[in-house]
Design an enzyme around this catalytic site. Structure first.
Site, mmCIF file in Angstrom:
data_model
loop_
_atom_site.group_PDB
_atom_site.id
_atom_site.type_symbol
_atom_site.label_atom_id
_atom_site.label_comp_id
_atom_site.label_asym_id
_atom_site.label_seq_id
_atom_site.Cartn_x
_atom_site.Cartn_y
_atom_site.Cartn_z
ATOM 1 N N CYS A 133 0.811 -1.303 0.071
ATOM 2 C CA CYS A 133 -0.082 0.080 -0.017
ATOM 3 C C CYS A 133 0.990 1.251 0.206
ATOM 4 C CB CYS A 133 -0.920 0.194 1.306
ATOM 5 S SG CYS A 133 -2.124 1.242 1.304
ATOM 6 N N ASP A 202 -1.982 1.236 10.752
ATOM 7 C CA ASP A 202 -3.280 2.461 11.046
ATOM 8 C C ASP A 202 -3.501 2.328 12.630
ATOM 9 O OD1 ASP A 202 -3.677 2.069 8.102
ATOM 10 O OD2 ASP A 202 -4.857 3.803 8.826
HETATM 11 C C1 RUB Z 1 -3.154 3.744 4.093
HETATM 12 C C2 RUB Z 1 -2.456 2.621 5.154
HETATM 13 C C3 RUB Z 1 -0.937 2.960 5.543
HETATM 14 C C4 RUB Z 1 -1.266 3.450 6.879
HETATM 15 C C5 RUB Z 1 0.370 4.090 7.573
HETATM 16 O O1 RUB Z 1 -4.557 3.449 4.205
HETATM 17 O O2 RUB Z 1 -2.965 1.610 5.537
HETATM 18 O O3 RUB Z 1 -0.341 1.853 5.705
HETATM 19 O O4 RUB Z 1 -2.280 4.731 7.355
HETATM 20 O O5 RUB Z 1 0.507 5.038 6.931
HETATM 21 P P1 RUB Z 1 -5.520 4.487 3.437
HETATM 22 P P2 RUB Z 1 1.389 6.398 7.550
HETATM 23 O O6 RUB Z 1 -4.982 4.850 2.175
HETATM 24 O O7 RUB Z 1 -6.528 3.878 3.490
HETATM 25 O O8 RUB Z 1 -5.420 5.890 4.255
HETATM 26 O O9 RUB Z 1 2.816 5.753 7.506
HETATM 27 O O10 RUB Z 1 1.560 7.482 6.298
HETATM 28 O O11 RUB Z 1 0.628 6.947 8.580
#
Ligand code: RUB
Length: 327
Positions: A133, A202
């Site tokens: 992702c 998350d």
């Molecule tokens: C994004 C996602 C990321 C985490 C961590 O999900 O799952 O791996 O949020 O991201 P979405 P970060 O696209 O549904 O928001 O390290 O940028 O906090």
């Protein structure tokens, strides 16, 4: 986040940005929510302390409703509003809030950089890394590791349904990092070629489970089977106090149209769609969680949460009224 680079200018605009996923990724959501509250405080013209509190509470609830299961959103709202009620009048309250928000955003950026520097030491020289992702914390760590000769190549999943992997692709390629896109279902095929998996988070639950973009737990399982180390890059902002009190982490389920895309659900008569967007990876599949306060075993998540919220002794739902009042 430099204020001059921010294209939003009100809490409402930021709430809409989070709802539409123009602002996404747990850390960024948290930082922007804090900024949204500071815009609300900046623009408040009234003199009544009570009305100001009411407006802030409404603003906080509006922000939270945009992605209700995002713990970073909730934590950032509570941390930004902490102590605001101590102000004796609106001006004092505004000053406290603006200061807290500025500090919160600055610390959050610093946290990502600290995570990158600490975490890259876990990457052996010349590694092939797999990520999933689009996580800013995971990618910053991978970029630092690349700059230090620890990463030779990055594989990443396209990530269905919304293809956040494309954002990952552009960012890594722009940094001249050799990068290869694979479909989500190809992870097990490639896992033995990888030296390490690095993903974001998350939510981190008190039992050490990591809730991240759906598919993360399958990757962790494949990594476990393939004896490939699995590392999570996560600000403490993602650690959930509620799970210390026994709550389960709610998993966001989004519109079925995202799964049917590029067609519509109505193009599949008689077919149901489900679109959960996060899943939980159990602690036994996680080698380390890299936070700004150190690299911890997932089994130490409870300690991190206690530290973060200043909780000592037996945990109870009583107390801490200053924070829980806001939401
Ligand atoms: C994004 C996602 C990321 C985490 C961590 O999900 O799952 O791996 O949020 O991201 P979405 P970060 O696209 O549904 O928001 O390290 O940028 O906090």
């Amino acid at each position: 986040m430099k204020l001059q680079d921010v294209k939003y200018d009100s809490l409402d605009e930021i709430a809409e940005g989070i709802r539409s996923m123009e602002i996404r990724g747990a850390g960024k959501i948290g930082r922007y929510a804090s900024l949204g509250l500071s815009f609300l405080a900046r623009d408040y013209r009234g003199k009544s302390r009570e009305d100001f509190v009411k407006e802030l509470k409404e603003g906080a609830k509006k922000l939270l409703s945009t992605r209700p299961s995002a713990i970073s959103l909730k934590n950032s709202i509570l941390l930004t509003l902490k102590g605001v009620e101590e102000g004796e009048n609106v001006d004092e309250m505004r000053e406290i809030l603006l200061k807290r928000s500025g500090e919160f955003v600055r610390r959050s950026h610093e946290a990502v950089e600290k995570i990158a520097v600490m975490g890259m030491r876990r990457i052996p020289r010349g590694s092939k890394v797999l990520t999933h992702c689009n996580s800013n914390a995971a990618l910053t760590l991978i970029e630092r590791a690349f700059e230090n000769g620890r990463v030779d190549e990055v594989y990443f999943t396209e990530y269905r349904p919304r293809r956040q992997g494309h954002i990952t692709a552009r960012r890594l390629a722009a940094g001249s990092i050799p990068v290869t896109m694979i479909v989500d279902s190809a992870v097990r095929y490639f896992i033995r070629d990888m030296d390490v998996v690095v993903v974001g988070a998350d939510t981190v639950a008190a039992n050490g489970a990591v809730i991240n973009k759906i598919g993360t737990s399958q990757i962790a399982l494949a990594a476990h089977e393939g004896r490939t180390p699995f590392i999570v890059a996560s600000e403490t902002l993602k650690f959930s106090r509620e799970t210390l009190l026994g709550s389960l982490v709610e998993i966001e389920e989004r519109d079925e149209g995202e799964v049917a895309d590029p067609l519509k659900p109505s193009d599949f008569p008689g077919v149901n769609f489900r679109n959960p967007v996060f899943d939980a990876t159990p602690p036994e599949y996680i080698d380390a969680i890299v936070t700004e306060v150190g690299v911890v075993s997932p089994y130490l998540a409870t300690e991190v949460i206690r530290d973060m919220f200043g909780i000592s002794g037996p945990v109870s739902t009583e107390g801490k009224k200053d924070e829980t009042n806001w939401l």
